[in-house]
Every structure is written in C-alpha cells, then in structure tokens.
Design a protein around this motif. Structure first.
Motif, PDB file in Angstrom:
ATOM      1  N   LYS A 171       0.952  -1.184  -0.125  1.00  0.00           N
ATOM      2  CA  LYS A 171       0.115   0.098   0.045  1.00  0.00           C
ATOM      3  C   LYS A 171       0.960   1.195  -0.025  1.00  0.00           C
ATOM      4  CE  LYS A 171      -0.613  -0.152   4.870  1.00  0.00           C
ATOM      5  NZ  LYS A 171      -1.184  -0.346   6.085  1.00  0.00           N
ATOM      6  N   VAL A 172       2.037   1.161   0.383  1.00  0.00           N
ATOM      7  CA  VAL A 172       2.798   2.326   0.533  1.00  0.00           C
ATOM      8  C   VAL A 172       3.356   2.697  -0.888  1.00  0.00           C
ATOM      9  CG1 VAL A 172       5.160   3.378   1.589  1.00  0.00           C
ATOM     10  CG2 VAL A 172       3.639   1.674   2.784  1.00  0.00           C
ATOM     11  N   HIS A 173       3.957   1.650  -1.694  1.00  0.00           N
ATOM     12  CA  HIS A 173       4.454   1.778  -2.987  1.00  0.00           C
ATOM     13  C   HIS A 173       3.455   1.949  -4.246  1.00  0.00           C
ATOM     14  CE1 HIS A 173       7.943   0.459  -0.563  1.00  0.00           C
ATOM     15  NE2 HIS A 173       8.811   1.040  -1.604  1.00  0.00           N
ATOM     16  N   ASP A 174       2.501   1.322  -4.039  1.00  0.00           N
ATOM     17  CA  ASP A 174       1.469   1.214  -5.051  1.00  0.00           C
ATOM     18  C   ASP A 174       1.043   2.436  -5.718  1.00  0.00           C
ATOM     19  OD1 ASP A 174       0.089  -0.600  -6.687  1.00  0.00           O
ATOM     20  OD2 ASP A 174      -1.765   0.036  -5.902  1.00  0.00           O
ATOM     21  N   VAL A 175       1.138   3.740  -4.794  1.00  0.00           N
ATOM     22  CA  VAL A 175       0.878   4.871  -5.227  1.00  0.00           C
ATOM     23  C   VAL A 175       1.644   5.506  -6.242  1.00  0.00           C
ATOM     24  CG1 VAL A 175      -0.028   5.559  -2.919  1.00  0.00           C
ATOM     25  CG2 VAL A 175       2.209   6.010  -3.424  1.00  0.00           C
ATOM     26  N   ILE A 176       2.960   4.968  -6.532  1.00  0.00           N
ATOM     27  CA  ILE A 176       3.786   5.666  -7.676  1.00  0.00           C
ATOM     28  C   ILE A 176       3.538   5.098  -8.820  1.00  0.00           C
ATOM     29  CG2 ILE A 176       6.213   6.030  -7.835  1.00  0.00           C
ATOM     30  CD1 ILE A 176       5.155   7.256  -5.361  1.00  0.00           C
ATOM     31  N   THR A 177       2.879   5.988  -9.698  1.00  0.00           N
ATOM     32  CA  THR A 177       2.578   5.586 -11.181  1.00  0.00           C
ATOM     33  C   THR A 177       3.606   6.128 -12.002  1.00  0.00           C
ATOM     34  OG1 THR A 177       1.763   7.582 -11.261  1.00  0.00           O
ATOM     35  CG2 THR A 177       0.144   6.047 -10.478  1.00  0.00           C
ATOM     36  N   SER A 178       3.475   5.777 -13.291  1.00  0.00           N
ATOM     37  CA  SER A 178       4.674   6.097 -14.375  1.00  0.00           C
ATOM     38  C   SER A 178       4.512   7.666 -14.526  1.00  0.00           C
ATOM     39  CB  SER A 178       3.840   5.487 -15.839  1.00  0.00           C
ATOM     40  OG  SER A 178       4.280   4.292 -15.835  1.00  0.00           O
ATOM     41  N   GLN A 179       3.437   8.257 -14.370  1.00  0.00           N
ATOM     42  CA  GLN A 179       2.884   9.684 -14.568  1.00  0.00           C
ATOM     43  C   GLN A 179       4.057  10.359 -13.295  1.00  0.00           C
ATOM     44  OE1 GLN A 179       1.234  11.387 -16.868  1.00  0.00           O
ATOM     45  NE2 GLN A 179       2.495  12.986 -16.061  1.00  0.00           N
ATOM     46  N   ALA A 180       3.826   9.896 -12.094  1.00  0.00           N
ATOM     47  CA  ALA A 180       4.762  10.486 -11.188  1.00  0.00           C
ATOM     48  C   ALA A 180       6.087  10.492 -11.425  1.00  0.00           C
ATOM     49  CB  ALA A 180       4.522   9.903  -9.854  1.00  0.00           C
ATOM     50  N   VAL A 181       6.684   9.411 -12.070  1.00  0.00           N
ATOM     51  CA  VAL A 181       8.082   9.112 -12.543  1.00  0.00           C
ATOM     52  C   VAL A 181       8.377  10.208 -13.659  1.00  0.00           C
ATOM     53  CG1 VAL A 181       9.847   7.495 -13.133  1.00  0.00           C
ATOM     54  CG2 VAL A 181       8.163   6.548 -11.623  1.00  0.00           C
TER      55      VAL A 181
END
Ligand code: 13P
Ligand code: SF4
Length: 305
Positions: A171-181
């Motif tokens: 649940k901590v890492h799943d928020v990081i999407t391609s768009q954020a990167v």
C-alpha cells in the motif's frame, strides 16, 4: 547516548543479542541496530549470526523469516502487530488450491509472506534477487508469483517469462505511477530516479529502459548512490531510507518522489518496545516445527542461488 539506548546496549551484551533493522525502521531504531539491510541481507545475516538472540527492527514477517532460519535462537519481534499489506493478502486455502490444480506448477513467493505461505512455496525471493530466481526456473511449467503484482509485472518485463500473478500490492509503494516518475524526470533533469519494484509503475517498459532510472531493492539503491558521480537522486520508496542514504552520502541530495511515503507498520517498532522485548522476552516468535521446516525449504533454495 540516551538512557534507553544505553539500557538496550547493556541488555544486548548480557543476552548475547543483536538487533537487525530494515531501512524503513524509524531512524532512532536504525541508529541502534547492529546491522541494517534489505530483506535479502537481513535473511543472510540471521542465517549466519552467532548471537543467541535476534531482535528484529522491522515488521513481523521479517522476524518470522529469521525464526524460520534460526530454530536454535530466540527471535523477538518487538511489535508483533506490525503487519504488511502484501503478507496479509494471501489466503493459504487459495494457494493450496492452485497447487492442486497445477501439479507441475511452480510457486514463487516474495519474502513478504507468512510462514504458512512459505510452507506452500517452491522458491522464495526478495526484490534484490527476484529476477535471478525466476530466470533460474525450468521452462514449460506454469508459474504463480505472489503476492506483489507490481514486482511480478516488473520481473515479466525483464525476463520475458510468463507468470500468473497474485493480486497483492504494497500500500505504500502502489501510489507511485508512471506519471509521477515522468514528472520527476522532467522536474529534476540532473537527477537519477531510484524506484523500488513494488511501485505501481514497475511493469512500464519505457521506464525500465530509461538510463536515468534504477529499479532496485533498498540495498541496491544505496550501492547505486555510492558508486554514482551524480549529486541528486529522486527516491521512490519509503522515505526513512533517506536517513541511511544521507549518512553514507552527506554531500548528496535526496528528494522523495512524493511527500509522506511512510510505512506506518514499520514505525510500530520503537526503542521502548525493543527495550521491553529485551527485558521480558515479549514478542518471541514461536513456530510449529513441521511448519517451520517446510517453510525453510524455499528460503534455503533462494539463499543457495
Ligand atoms: P527490500 O528491502 O528487500 O527492498 O524490501 C522492501 C520492503 O518493502 C520490505 O518490506
Ligand atoms: Fe509491507 Fe510495503 Fe510496509 Fe514493506 S513498505 S512492510 S511491503 S506495507
């Protein structure tokens, strides 16, 4: 040294104990640990320590893994209620059913699982060796990988192997999407982006092929930063790893990819409950011997690879 840290140091000596801590543990716990590491290194350290007692500065499955590896030692989990959304996501009955339905199938489980799940597993892996483990598997067998579907998609991209994926996430890492990167690549053109493969974006081929991006375990991130001539790094993992990154590289700059990437479960370990465990034995991990010896096999296979 403050009083509580002094008491911990004294009790450790008296009981021939060591403290192992993960990079996501609170900074004050990291600071009193004998060894810090990623999940792989911590398993390796537990397997070879000569201490009589291991106090684990991490979530419960980590202490349980140490107890599977060290039946003759006392393993203490100072915050036994510190869970993990990945470890909590696997129902053993469904896993047992998959095994029945696929007699030639291979089950690969991330180390973030319970002993009961490891007992139904052929190969264990961590984020540091998952690609190597999957590459070593014989062709022509159905593979079930779990519970982290983001790590699973990442491995499939890198190895080209097809696997069935369990539907679990951190649940901590799943928020990081391609768009954020993509936004971070644009906003910080001189920085490298360090991404844990538990992030949602981990199956994105264009990111895997980008020379400024490193997908790595926590220890892999530390190694990359130490060896890199770059000065600035965007960090896409739990933010308390920055404590050790800064300690080891005081001249470099670390920017969390989003604010507040915090694993509340890891923060349940405190100096107070470490001291209490050392004083009273609270949080001792006790495993049924049949379960323990079955759960040991996939971990031993992984460590021997
Ligand atoms: P690693 O330290 O193996 O990269 O694991 C990350 C993690 O989420 C542990 O819970
Ligand atoms: Fe589990 Fe994610 Fe916390 Fe690691 S960071 S312990 S995978 S919830």
């Amino acid at each position: 040294m403050n009083n509580i840290a002094e008491q911990i140091t004294r009790l450790k000596k008296e009981k021939n104990a060591i403290i192992l801590a993960h990079y996501y543990a609170p900074p004050e716990v990291q600071d009193i640990a004998d060894h810090l590491g990623d999940s792989l290194a911590l398993s390796q350290l537990a397997a070879k320590t000569e201490a009589d007692m291991i106090v684990f500065g991490g979530v419960h499955f980590m202490a349980e893994t140490a107890a599977i590896l060290c039946p003759d030692k006392t393993v203490l989990s100072p915050a036994p209620d510190a869970g993990c959304s990945l470890a909590d996501s696997v129902e053993t009955a469904r896993l047992a059913k998959w095994r029945e339905e696929h007699p030639d199938g291979i089950v690969v489980s991330y180390v973030n699982t319970t002993a009961a799940v490891k007992a139904l597993t052929d190969w264990c892996c961590t984020s540091a060796n998952a690609v190597k483990v999957v590459e070593s598997l014989p062709e022509g067998h159905p593979i079930l990988f779990g519970p982290d579907k983001n790590l699973g998609r990442h491995i499939m991209q890198v190895t080209g192997r097809k696997m069935e994926l369990w539907d679990g996430v951190c649940k901590v890492h799943d928020v990081i999407t391609s768009q954020a990167v993509t936004d971070a690549l644009e906003k910080y053109p001189d920085a490298d982006i360090l991404i844990h493969p538990e992030c949602e974006c981990s199956g994105d081929k264009s990111l895997i092929e980008n020379g400024r991006i490193l997908f790595a375990s926590t220890a892999g991130m530390l190694r990359h930063v130490a060896a890199s001539p770059k000065k600035t790094f965007v960090v896409a993992t739990e933010s308390d790893i920055i404590h050790e990154l800064k300690k080891k590289n005081p001249e470099k700059v670390f920017i969390p990819i989003v604010p507040g990437m915090c694993c509340d479960e890891m923060k349940k370990v405190t100096l107070e409950n470490i001291l209490e465990s050392l004083e009273t034995g609270k949080g001792r991990v006790v495993l049924d011997e049949t379960l323990r010896s079955r759960a040991l096999l996939p971990i031993q296979r992984m460590l021997a690879l």
